[in-house]
Design a protein around this motif. Sequence first.
Motif, PDB file in Angstrom:
ATOM      1  N   LEU A 123       2.999  -7.897   4.455  1.00  0.00           N
ATOM      2  CA  LEU A 123       3.290  -9.002   3.547  1.00  0.00           C
ATOM      3  C   LEU A 123       3.627 -10.265   4.340  1.00  0.00           C
ATOM      4  O   LEU A 123       3.230 -11.376   3.961  1.00  0.00           O
ATOM      5  N   LYS A 124       4.319 -10.083   5.458  1.00  0.00           N
ATOM      6  CA  LYS A 124       4.657 -11.227   6.311  1.00  0.00           C
ATOM      7  C   LYS A 124       3.399 -11.871   6.878  1.00  0.00           C
ATOM      8  O   LYS A 124       3.273 -13.109   6.893  1.00  0.00           O
ATOM      9  N   GLN A 125       2.443 -11.056   7.349  1.00  0.00           N
ATOM     10  CA  GLN A 125       1.199 -11.604   7.887  1.00  0.00           C
ATOM     11  C   GLN A 125       0.410 -12.356   6.820  1.00  0.00           C
ATOM     12  O   GLN A 125      -0.169 -13.416   7.085  1.00  0.00           O
ATOM     13  N   LEU A 126       0.394 -11.819   5.606  1.00  0.00           N
ATOM     14  CA  LEU A 126      -0.300 -12.483   4.501  1.00  0.00           C
ATOM     15  C   LEU A 126       0.315 -13.856   4.246  1.00  0.00           C
ATOM     16  O   LEU A 126      -0.393 -14.855   4.067  1.00  0.00           O
ATOM     17  N   ARG A 127       1.640 -13.896   4.247  1.00  0.00           N
ATOM     18  CA  ARG A 127       2.343 -15.166   4.059  1.00  0.00           C
ATOM     19  C   ARG A 127       2.023 -16.141   5.199  1.00  0.00           C
ATOM     20  O   ARG A 127       1.797 -17.332   4.975  1.00  0.00           O
ATOM     21  N   GLN A 128       1.990 -15.631   6.425  1.00  0.00           N
ATOM     22  CA  GLN A 128       1.714 -16.487   7.583  1.00  0.00           C
ATOM     23  C   GLN A 128       0.291 -17.034   7.566  1.00  0.00           C
ATOM     24  O   GLN A 128       0.044 -18.152   8.027  1.00  0.00           O
ATOM     25  N   ILE A 129      -0.636 -16.265   7.011  1.00  0.00           N
ATOM     26  CA  ILE A 129      -2.017 -16.757   6.883  1.00  0.00           C
ATOM     27  C   ILE A 129      -2.064 -17.921   5.902  1.00  0.00           C
ATOM     28  O   ILE A 129      -2.614 -18.992   6.195  1.00  0.00           O
ATOM     29  N   PHE A 130      -1.478 -17.738   4.737  1.00  0.00           N
ATOM     30  CA  PHE A 130      -1.567 -18.776   3.703  1.00  0.00           C
ATOM     31  C   PHE A 130      -0.655 -19.974   3.982  1.00  0.00           C
ATOM     32  O   PHE A 130      -0.843 -21.033   3.384  1.00  0.00           O
ATOM     33  N   SER A 131       0.298 -19.820   4.906  1.00  0.00           N
ATOM     34  CA  SER A 131       1.134 -20.964   5.301  1.00  0.00           C
ATOM     35  C   SER A 131       0.575 -21.668   6.541  1.00  0.00           C
ATOM     36  O   SER A 131       1.107 -22.699   6.964  1.00  0.00           O
ATOM     37  N   GLY A 132      -0.483 -21.098   7.133  1.00  0.00           N
ATOM     38  CA  GLY A 132      -1.128 -21.745   8.262  1.00  0.00           C
ATOM     39  C   GLY A 132      -0.622 -21.327   9.625  1.00  0.00           C
ATOM     40  O   GLY A 132      -1.088 -21.847  10.649  1.00  0.00           O
ATOM     41  N   GLN A 163       2.315 -17.047  -5.227  1.00  0.00           N
ATOM     42  CA  GLN A 163       3.316 -17.797  -4.471  1.00  0.00           C
ATOM     43  C   GLN A 163       4.692 -17.159  -4.586  1.00  0.00           C
ATOM     44  O   GLN A 163       5.418 -17.029  -3.604  1.00  0.00           O
ATOM     45  N   ALA A 164       5.050 -16.724  -5.797  1.00  0.00           N
ATOM     46  CA  ALA A 164       6.369 -16.123  -6.013  1.00  0.00           C
ATOM     47  C   ALA A 164       6.517 -14.799  -5.271  1.00  0.00           C
ATOM     48  O   ALA A 164       7.569 -14.529  -4.684  1.00  0.00           O
ATOM     49  N   ASP A 165       5.482 -13.982  -5.290  1.00  0.00           N
ATOM     50  CA  ASP A 165       5.583 -12.633  -4.719  1.00  0.00           C
ATOM     51  C   ASP A 165       5.238 -12.564  -3.235  1.00  0.00           C
ATOM     52  O   ASP A 165       5.615 -11.606  -2.557  1.00  0.00           O
ATOM     53  N   VAL A 166       4.527 -13.573  -2.728  1.00  0.00           N
ATOM     54  CA  VAL A 166       4.090 -13.548  -1.324  1.00  0.00           C
ATOM     55  C   VAL A 166       4.748 -14.642  -0.492  1.00  0.00           C
ATOM     56  O   VAL A 166       5.290 -14.386   0.581  1.00  0.00           O
ATOM     57  N   LYS A 228       3.442  -4.997  -4.747  1.00  0.00           N
ATOM     58  CA  LYS A 228       4.478  -5.970  -5.117  1.00  0.00           C
ATOM     59  C   LYS A 228       3.945  -7.229  -5.796  1.00  0.00           C
ATOM     60  O   LYS A 228       4.726  -8.005  -6.351  1.00  0.00           O
ATOM     61  N   ILE A 229       2.625  -7.441  -5.720  1.00  0.00           N
ATOM     62  CA  ILE A 229       2.079  -8.715  -6.208  1.00  0.00           C
ATOM     63  C   ILE A 229       1.508  -8.511  -7.617  1.00  0.00           C
ATOM     64  O   ILE A 229       0.344  -8.124  -7.785  1.00  0.00           O
ATOM     65  N   TRP A 230       2.318  -8.731  -8.623  1.00  0.00           N
ATOM     66  CA  TRP A 230       1.868  -8.551 -10.005  1.00  0.00           C
ATOM     67  C   TRP A 230       2.667  -9.445 -10.939  1.00  0.00           C
ATOM     68  O   TRP A 230       3.751  -9.927 -10.594  1.00  0.00           O
ATOM     69  N   SER A 231       2.121  -9.645 -12.095  1.00  0.00           N
ATOM     70  CA  SER A 231       2.812 -10.445 -13.115  1.00  0.00           C
ATOM     71  C   SER A 231       2.444  -9.912 -14.495  1.00  0.00           C
ATOM     72  O   SER A 231       1.570  -9.061 -14.637  1.00  0.00           O
ATOM     73  N   TYR A 232       3.127 -10.420 -15.497  1.00  0.00           N
ATOM     74  CA  TYR A 232       2.777 -10.106 -16.882  1.00  0.00           C
ATOM     75  C   TYR A 232       1.703 -11.069 -17.365  1.00  0.00           C
ATOM     76  O   TYR A 232       1.551 -12.177 -16.846  1.00  0.00           O
ATOM     77  N   GLU A 233       0.965 -10.632 -18.373  1.00  0.00           N
ATOM     78  CA  GLU A 233       0.138 -11.559 -19.135  1.00  0.00           C
ATOM     79  C   GLU A 233       0.874 -11.846 -20.439  1.00  0.00           C
ATOM     80  O   GLU A 233       1.183 -10.916 -21.198  1.00  0.00           O
ATOM     81  N   HIS A 234       1.173 -13.117 -20.645  1.00  0.00           N
ATOM     82  CA  HIS A 234       1.921 -13.563 -21.820  1.00  0.00           C
ATOM     83  C   HIS A 234       0.988 -14.319 -22.766  1.00  0.00           C
ATOM     84  O   HIS A 234       0.203 -15.157 -22.324  1.00  0.00           O
TER      85      HIS A 234
END
Length: 291
Positions: A123-132, A163-166, A228-234
């Motif tokens: 999860l940290k690597q994924l965050r580091q990719i999308f943060s540059g 963004q919230a989960d990652v 960990k990366i999920w949300s509801y559909e409202h």
Amino acid sequence: MKKRIVALFVLLFSAVFVLTGCKGSQGQQTITAVGSSAAQPLVELAGEEFTQNNPNQFVNVQGGGTGTGLSQIQQGAVDIGDSDLFAEQKSGIDSSKLIDHRICAVGMVPVVNKNVSVDTLTLKQLRQIFSGEITNWKQVGGEDLPITIINRADGSGTRAAFQADVMGNAQFVRAQEQDSSGMVRQIVDNTKGSISYLAMPYLNNTVKTMKIDNVEPTIENIQNNKWKIWSYEHLYTNGEPTGMTKEFLDYIMTTHIQNNVVKKLRYVPIKEMKFQKDTKGNVTPVSQEGK
């Protein structure tokens, strides 16, 4: 005299025909649901089945993103606003008059071009990719290949959930942005070294899904919060729903739709989730009482 009688008869016949046509059109009802692209496949298919069972009732489904759905329902411009977020999580939205109808949960999944050799990231690597911070696949065990990021546009609920989960407090690096999930998938398919993310209903064999911490993005792993990366559909309404809007929302929650359409499209039925999220992103086990 005969001509006048004939003319009067034609006029009366025409009036009856017009009135009969108006009556038919007045018997038709339409509601409009706008917003989340992640929710769109489910709302569209449920709407089609609803109309098959109720031939004079039509559900007009449009995308536009979570931000559009919430702003439109707040203004009363549509009957239903589709969202990947709680209304309380979206700035500029007054949630006090909006009613939340949670219809399912959905996983958000990192996807890469099929030529990328890496199969799993932390999860940290994924965050580091999308943060540059990480810019080449060789930094995470892959070949010497620059990483091309395809992000969703600001206002996308899929982006906000990711963004919230990652990302946490980290900011996205500046990158290409796309409004459409379908376009994201197409660009990743055609761009060597690229990475993005999609809601599970949009996954297909044109892109490669990425494991996170060696966990696969499956329905079971979303139910158990291992993924960990999920949300509801409202589906939001402006006040308590009535009439056809209520009928359609009730229909989406029927056993038929939840056990067939929801699962077919790779969403998770609400009643099968073993964990729950609140408006602040806190995750807790679902109480088994009453389930």
